[in-house]
Design a protein around this motif. Sequence first.
Motif, PDB file in Angstrom:
ATOM      1  N   ALA A 106     -10.457 -10.833  -4.895  1.00 17.57           N
ATOM      2  CA  ALA A 106     -10.193 -10.170  -3.533  1.00 17.57           C
ATOM      3  C   ALA A 106      -9.035 -11.128  -2.776  1.00 17.57           C
ATOM      4  N   ARG A 107      -9.103 -12.551  -2.957  1.00 16.08           N
ATOM      5  CA  ARG A 107      -8.191 -13.480  -2.365  1.00 16.08           C
ATOM      6  C   ARG A 107      -7.034 -13.378  -3.138  1.00 16.08           C
ATOM      7  N   HIS A 108      -6.982 -13.283  -4.657  1.00 24.66           N
ATOM      8  CA  HIS A 108      -5.686 -13.169  -5.283  1.00 24.66           C
ATOM      9  C   HIS A 108      -5.027 -11.734  -5.042  1.00 24.66           C
ATOM     10  N   ARG A 109      -5.827 -10.743  -4.792  1.00 27.12           N
ATOM     11  CA  ARG A 109      -5.408  -9.310  -4.373  1.00 27.12           C
ATOM     12  C   ARG A 109      -4.500  -9.447  -3.318  1.00 27.12           C
ATOM     13  N   ALA A 110      -5.043 -10.208  -2.237  1.00 27.01           N
ATOM     14  CA  ALA A 110      -4.792  -9.986  -0.863  1.00 27.01           C
ATOM     15  C   ALA A 110      -3.474 -10.970  -0.813  1.00 27.01           C
ATOM     16  N   LYS A 111      -3.392 -12.154  -1.649  1.00 25.77           N
ATOM     17  CA  LYS A 111      -2.083 -12.717  -1.711  1.00 25.77           C
ATOM     18  C   LYS A 111      -1.108 -11.883  -2.356  1.00 25.77           C
ATOM     19  N   ILE A 112      -1.224 -11.348  -3.392  1.00 28.31           N
ATOM     20  CA  ILE A 112      -0.280 -10.274  -3.747  1.00 28.31           C
ATOM     21  C   ILE A 112       0.169  -9.425  -2.973  1.00 28.31           C
ATOM     22  N   ARG A 113      -0.944  -8.675  -2.308  1.00 29.09           N
ATOM     23  CA  ARG A 113      -0.383  -7.631  -1.390  1.00 29.09           C
ATOM     24  C   ARG A 113       0.644  -8.300  -0.372  1.00 29.09           C
ATOM     25  N   LYS A 114      -0.065  -9.371   0.307  1.00 30.63           N
ATOM     26  CA  LYS A 114       1.143 -10.170   1.473  1.00 30.63           C
ATOM     27  C   LYS A 114       2.349 -10.437   0.977  1.00 30.63           C
ATOM     28  N   GLU A 115       2.375 -10.957  -0.407  1.00 29.42           N
ATOM     29  CA  GLU A 115       4.005 -11.175  -1.043  1.00 29.42           C
ATOM     30  C   GLU A 115       4.704  -9.952  -1.085  1.00 29.42           C
ATOM     31  N   THR A 116       4.144  -8.950  -1.564  1.00 28.55           N
ATOM     32  CA  THR A 116       4.852  -7.665  -1.811  1.00 28.55           C
ATOM     33  C   THR A 116       5.139  -7.085  -0.490  1.00 28.55           C
ATOM     34  N   LEU A 117       4.550  -7.256   0.545  1.00 30.61           N
ATOM     35  CA  LEU A 117       4.788  -6.675   1.654  1.00 30.61           C
ATOM     36  C   LEU A 117       5.832  -7.378   2.412  1.00 30.61           C
ATOM     37  N   LEU A 118       5.956  -8.834   2.395  1.00 28.45           N
ATOM     38  CA  LEU A 118       6.772  -9.527   2.958  1.00 28.45           C
ATOM     39  C   LEU A 118       7.941  -9.475   2.043  1.00 28.45           C
ATOM     40  N   ALA A 119       8.116  -9.096   0.864  1.00 29.92           N
ATOM     41  CA  ALA A 119       9.400  -8.711   0.064  1.00 29.92           C
ATOM     42  C   ALA A 119       9.996  -7.743   0.520  1.00 29.92           C
ATOM     43  N   GLY A 120       9.294  -6.587   1.303  1.00 33.03           N
ATOM     44  CA  GLY A 120       9.805  -5.341   1.774  1.00 33.03           C
ATOM     45  C   GLY A 120       9.435  -4.181   0.661  1.00 33.03           C
ATOM     46  N   GLY A 121       8.284  -4.708  -0.151  1.00 28.68           N
ATOM     47  CA  GLY A 121       7.910  -3.655  -1.097  1.00 28.68           C
ATOM     48  C   GLY A 121       6.815  -2.778  -0.483  1.00 28.68           C
ATOM     49  N   GLU A 122       6.512  -1.793  -1.309  1.00 24.87           N
ATOM     50  CA  GLU A 122       5.259  -0.670  -0.672  1.00 24.87           C
ATOM     51  C   GLU A 122       3.935  -1.190  -1.537  1.00 24.87           C
ATOM     52  N   TRP A 123       2.890  -1.158  -0.918  1.00 24.63           N
ATOM     53  CA  TRP A 123       1.694  -1.277  -1.362  1.00 24.63           C
ATOM     54  C   TRP A 123       0.875   0.000  -1.266  1.00 24.63           C
ATOM     55  N   PRO A 124       0.695   0.620  -2.513  1.00 23.72           N
ATOM     56  CA  PRO A 124       0.016   1.769  -2.549  1.00 23.72           C
ATOM     57  C   PRO A 124      -1.526   1.905  -2.780  1.00 23.72           C
ATOM     58  N   TYR A 125      -1.943   0.371  -2.798  1.00 21.68           N
ATOM     59  CA  TYR A 125      -3.431   0.280  -3.363  1.00 21.68           C
ATOM     60  C   TYR A 125      -4.471   0.261  -2.269  1.00 21.68           C
ATOM     61  N   ASP A 126      -3.904   0.346  -1.077  1.00 21.14           N
ATOM     62  CA  ASP A 126      -5.051   0.286   0.009  1.00 21.14           C
ATOM     63  C   ASP A 126      -5.928   1.500   0.136  1.00 21.14           C
ATOM     64  N   ALA A 127      -7.240   1.293   0.521  1.00 20.45           N
ATOM     65  CA  ALA A 127      -8.132   2.363   0.730  1.00 20.45           C
ATOM     66  C   ALA A 127      -7.619   3.311   1.916  1.00 20.45           C
ATOM     67  N   PRO A 128      -8.083   4.561   1.773  1.00 16.97           N
ATOM     68  CA  PRO A 128      -7.755   5.356   2.945  1.00 16.97           C
ATOM     69  C   PRO A 128      -8.684   5.040   4.220  1.00 16.97           C
ATOM     70  N   ARG A 129      -8.002   4.976   5.406  1.00 14.97           N
ATOM     71  CA  ARG A 129      -8.909   4.364   6.635  1.00 14.97           C
ATOM     72  C   ARG A 129      -9.530   5.591   7.033  1.00 14.97           C
ATOM     73  N   LYS A 130     -10.627   5.328   7.737  1.00 15.52           N
ATOM     74  CA  LYS A 130     -11.468   6.205   8.187  1.00 15.52           C
ATOM     75  C   LYS A 130     -10.942   6.373   9.699  1.00 15.52           C
ATOM     76  N   PRO A 131     -11.173   7.618  10.284  1.00 15.48           N
ATOM     77  CA  PRO A 131     -10.848   7.743  11.681  1.00 15.48           C
ATOM     78  C   PRO A 131     -11.478   6.837  12.724  1.00 15.48           C
ATOM     79  N   GLU A 132     -10.830   6.600  13.697  1.00 16.65           N
ATOM     80  CA  GLU A 132     -11.458   5.578  14.692  1.00 16.65           C
ATOM     81  C   GLU A 132     -12.453   6.351  15.513  1.00 16.65           C
ATOM     82  N   ARG A 133     -13.289   5.403  15.798  1.00 17.58           N
ATOM     83  CA  ARG A 133     -14.701   5.816  16.640  1.00 17.58           C
ATOM     84  C   ARG A 133     -14.248   6.320  18.130  1.00 17.58           C
TER      85      ARG A 133
END
Length: 105
Positions: A32-59
Amino acid sequence: MSTGLAKWAGELAKGVHGFWEKGRWTPLAISARHRAKIRKETLLAGGEWPYDAPRKPERTKMKGHKVDREAALKRARTVELMEKMPQMLADMKKRRWERKLTEKK
């Protein structure tokens, strides 16, 4: 695509946290730590991260005591019923009178 994302794209496509395989849960081969690091690098580089889980509606449920929230509604309902009270009493007396007449026959 960053180099880390290119390397682990196949593994990340299996699921966000893991996947079911042959009836058992299999976690990803990437931590999970390595996945988060890759995600952060990708987003900072302007890329798209399609692997996030769908978010639940807010309470939307409000905090606090139910009696406090519904007190104003109860008072408004009481005012409405009190305005209808004379007609309700007249209807009740009429029904009672009609029932009394039918019992005498």
